[in-house]
Scaffold this motif. Structure first.
Motif, short mmCIF file in Angstrom:
data_model
loop_
_atom_site.label_atom_id
_atom_site.label_comp_id
_atom_site.label_asym_id
_atom_site.label_seq_id
_atom_site.Cartn_x
_atom_site.Cartn_y
_atom_site.Cartn_z
N GLU A 176 0.83 -1.20 0.00
CA GLU A 176 0.00 0.00 0.00
C GLU A 176 0.87 1.25 0.00
O GLU A 176 1.96 1.26 0.56
CB GLU A 176 -0.91 0.01 1.22
N SER A 177 0.35 2.30 -0.61
CA SER A 177 1.05 3.58 -0.59
C SER A 177 0.86 4.22 0.79
O SER A 177 -0.04 3.85 1.54
CB SER A 177 0.47 4.50 -1.67
N PRO A 178 1.71 5.20 1.12
CA PRO A 178 1.52 5.90 2.40
C PRO A 178 0.12 6.52 2.53
O PRO A 178 -0.44 6.55 3.62
CB PRO A 178 2.61 6.97 2.39
N ILE A 179 -0.43 6.99 1.43
CA ILE A 179 -1.78 7.59 1.48
C ILE A 179 -2.82 6.53 1.76
O ILE A 179 -3.71 6.72 2.59
CB ILE A 179 -2.07 8.37 0.19
N ASP A 180 -2.71 5.38 1.08
CA ASP A 180 -3.66 4.28 1.33
C ASP A 180 -3.56 3.80 2.77
O ASP A 180 -4.59 3.58 3.43
CB ASP A 180 -3.40 3.11 0.38
N ASP A 181 -2.35 3.65 3.28
CA ASP A 181 -2.15 3.22 4.66
C ASP A 181 -2.74 4.25 5.64
O ASP A 181 -3.40 3.89 6.61
CB ASP A 181 -0.66 3.01 4.93
N PHE A 182 -2.50 5.53 5.36
CA PHE A 182 -3.06 6.60 6.18
C PHE A 182 -4.58 6.51 6.19
O PHE A 182 -5.22 6.65 7.25
CB PHE A 182 -2.61 7.96 5.63
#
Length: 146
Positions: free
Chosen positions: A3-9
């Motif tokens: 996952e990207s940092p945005i998806d994880d966030f």
């Protein structure tokens, strides 16, 4: 798949606030530089900044959709990492020279006066405008509250 940092966030945000939608909102940073992004994000995180302004001409030149009340956004820091979620509560388009003192105050910059807002934003649009028309006192400004 990683996952990207945005998806994880967004996964963590939804765990904290289960009523958030599954779809990840648009992610963006305030300002035009990493330093701007960090400074303005700091104002959001401490509750000082509850408004922002965009040049309508720049939005059109960039192909950006205008914000709408109820719209969520993920706010990035100067390293493009997600740090906050905001919800747009109001949008008004007015000429630069008719932006209200109340809106200027909501942006939290400088001494929060209309005079400071005008100086800061005129300088910003003179340097960073994406539209060939550049800055003018009657240019349309998208005033967004969140």
């Amino acid at each position: 798949m990683r996952e990207s940092p945005i998806d994880d966030f967004w996964v963590r945000a939804r765990a904290a606030v289960p009523t958030l939608p599954a779809a990840v909102p648009e992610a963006w940073a305030f300002g035009a530089t990493a330093t701007d992004a960090d400074a303005l994000l700091s104002l959001v995180l401490d509750g000082t900044k509850t408004g922002t302004a965009s040049s309508l001409h720049d939005c059109e030149a960039d192909g950006d959709a205008l914000p709408e009340p109820g719209q969520l956004s993920v706010i990035l820091d100067g390293s493009d990492l997600p740090r906050a979620v905001i919800m747009t509560t109001a949008v008004e388009i007015v000429p630069f020279d008719q932006v209200s003192a109340e809106h200027a105050y909501s942006e939290g910059e400088g001494d929060r006066t209309l005079g400071a807002w005008r100086a800061i934003h005129e300088s910003f649009w003179r340097e960073y405008s994406q539209d060939p028309r550049g800055f003018s006192a009657d240019m349309p400004i998208v005033c967004e509250r969140f």
